[in-house]
Motif scaffolding. Structure first.
Motif, PDB file in Angstrom:
ATOM      1  N   ASP A  81      -6.500   7.261   0.077  1.00 14.12           N
ATOM      2  CA  ASP A  81      -6.453   5.948  -0.569  1.00 14.12           C
ATOM      3  C   ASP A  81      -7.265   5.909  -1.865  1.00 14.12           C
ATOM      4  O   ASP A  81      -8.376   6.434  -1.923  1.00 14.12           O
ATOM      5  CB  ASP A  81      -6.998   4.895   0.406  1.00 14.12           C
ATOM      6  CG  ASP A  81      -6.064   4.711   1.592  1.00 14.12           C
ATOM      7  OD1 ASP A  81      -4.942   5.237   1.553  1.00 14.12           O
ATOM      8  OD2 ASP A  81      -6.473   4.036   2.553  1.00 14.12           O
ATOM      9  N   HIS A 125       1.105   4.725  -2.450  1.00  9.88           N
ATOM     10  CA  HIS A 125       1.077   6.158  -2.121  1.00  9.88           C
ATOM     11  C   HIS A 125       2.246   6.893  -2.792  1.00  9.88           C
ATOM     12  O   HIS A 125       2.066   7.987  -3.323  1.00  9.88           O
ATOM     13  CB  HIS A 125       1.145   6.368  -0.604  1.00  9.88           C
ATOM     14  CG  HIS A 125      -0.199   6.276   0.068  1.00  9.88           C
ATOM     15  ND1 HIS A 125      -1.241   7.122  -0.237  1.00  9.88           N
ATOM     16  CD2 HIS A 125      -0.670   5.443   1.040  1.00  9.88           C
ATOM     17  CE1 HIS A 125      -2.294   6.818   0.516  1.00  9.88           C
ATOM     18  NE2 HIS A 125      -1.981   5.802   1.288  1.00  9.88           N
ATOM     19  N   HIS A 174       0.815  -1.226   0.000  1.00 14.06           N
ATOM     20  CA  HIS A 174       0.000   0.000   0.000  1.00 14.06           C
ATOM     21  C   HIS A 174       0.856   1.288   0.000  1.00 14.06           C
ATOM     22  O   HIS A 174       0.531   2.254  -0.696  1.00 14.06           O
ATOM     23  CB  HIS A 174      -0.903  -0.038   1.244  1.00 14.06           C
ATOM     24  CG  HIS A 174      -1.846   1.104   1.374  1.00 14.06           C
ATOM     25  ND1 HIS A 174      -3.002   1.208   0.640  1.00 14.06           N
ATOM     26  CD2 HIS A 174      -1.803   2.203   2.169  1.00 14.06           C
ATOM     27  CE1 HIS A 174      -3.634   2.325   0.975  1.00 14.06           C
ATOM     28  NE2 HIS A 174      -2.923   2.958   1.898  1.00 14.06           N
TER      29      HIS A 174
HETATM   30 ZN    ZN Z   1      -3.211   4.902   2.598  1.00 16.27          ZN
END
Ligand code: ZN
Ligand code: KG4
Length: 334
Positions: free
Chosen positions: A290, A122, A118
């Protein structure tokens, strides 16, 4: 109808789909092989009435929405060439929904599957084109600083010893019954400050972050929500600026990629930009929190670099793991 047909018939480029179900947003993004964004869709669980995320509810929501969002996208485009999904860190039950969906789709259609960390998503939400750079990840789960020497070569140089910056925004927001997550609401309230309370820089002269003392102090201030909001935003901004200045001096690297939900904050962006000689890149505001596009963009990097994460169906979902440990845990990765 004409547009749909046009898309179906004309698009010859390789399409890359990214899925993120690491927390309470079901996010799917689609890019082409040049990194152009074609779709960025998200469904968020309304956490207002719960005052936070309930993992079981988040997982059920992903299950309900993933097909719906995917089919909306699939309707408009030709074959998906690469399908990427967040494999961790995050809520295991939520991660499993997204990664299993992607793996299954890839197997059935013989497309390529790429598991994505994850935080790497980003980072690549920004158009990164020059190494080395420092990456400041400021989100709900992290306040981390990485030195990125080349693609896949990351070294953690600072992290939060306790609460992350986003967590403090959210916990202070809870006291004032603001919607969750609260960072953007605190930013809005801070504009109406009437009394500027002297900001606090925790762990001054140290590279590591620690925000729990700031959280306690902020929660104890007896003043208007606008003044408290300004104090908190200013303190977090000044703290980030101080640590970043130290990191730039220490590494002699002044290219900085700032990412994560807190990077959407305009006052914090301005403070970072005010550092002398800094070259910073921020993602577009809509790619700070996100989203699926950032997962597809990181996947494009893996695909171009032919890493061993490409078509790796063996990795299992994980709730916590630093980005550098992720790479070193999988030998023969590149
Ligand atoms: Zn995040
Ligand atoms: O990156 P993200 O969407 O999720 C994680 O991976 O954690 O970050 C969410 C965090 C939340 O804590 C939210 O309050 C914070 O980012 N946030 C902001 C702003 N927008 C989102 N914090 C400060 N100012 C904002 N404008």
């Amino acid at each position: 109808m004409h547009k749909i047909l046009h898309n179906k018939l004309m698009r010859e480029e390789k399409l890359i789909l990214g899925i993120d179900t690491s927390c309470d947003d079901t996010s799917i993004g689609l890019i082409d092989d040049q990194g152009n964004i074609l779709e960025n869709k998200k469904f968020s669980l309304d956490c207002k009435k719960f005052g936070g995320i309930i993992p079981e509810l988040a997982a059920r929501m992903h299950l309900d929405y993933i097909d719906k969002i995917f089919l909306e996208i699939k309707e408009k485009y030709k074959e998906i060439y690469v399908i990427c999904a967040t494999i961790g860190p995050g809520l295991i039950s939520s991660l499993i929904i997204g990664s299993t969906f992607a793996k299954t789709y890839a197997k059935i259609t013989s497309s390529i599957f790429i598991p994505i960390h994850h935080l790497e998503g980003h980072i690549f939400a920004s158009p990164v084109n020059k190494y080395p750079f420092l990456s400041l990840l400021i989100s709900g789960g992290h306040s981390d600083l990485y030195l990125c020497e080349s693609f896949g070569n990351y070294k953690l140089i600072a992290k939060s010893l306790d609460d992350s910056a986003g967590e403090v925004f959210d916990k202070v927001g809870r006291k004032y019954e603001l919607d969750f997550p609260s960072g953007s609401h605190i930013e809005r309230l801070a504009h109406n400050v009437t009394k500027k309370i002297e900001p606090m820089i925790p762990m001054k002269n140290k590279l590591q972050f620690s925000f729990s003392g700031l959280k306690t102090k902020t929660l104890r201030i007896d003043d208007s929500v606008e003044n408290v909001a300004w104090f908190l935003q200013e303190s977090i901004g000044e703290t980030i600026k101080e640590k970043l200045q130290m990191a730039i001096e220490l590494t002699a690297v002044n290219h900085v990629v700032v990412c994560g939900g807190v990077a959407a904050n305009k006052s914090i962006r301005a403070k970072i930009q005010s550092i002398e000689n800094i070259h910073c890149i921020f993602p577009p505001i809509e790619l700070c929190t996100d989203n699926g596009v950032m997962i597809a963009l990181a996947g494009l990097q893996h695909y171009k670099n032919e890493t061993s994460f490409v078509n790796n169906f063996e990795l299992e979902e994980f709730s916590r793991m630093q980005l550098d440990d992720y790479y070193s845990s999988f030998p023969g990765k590149k």
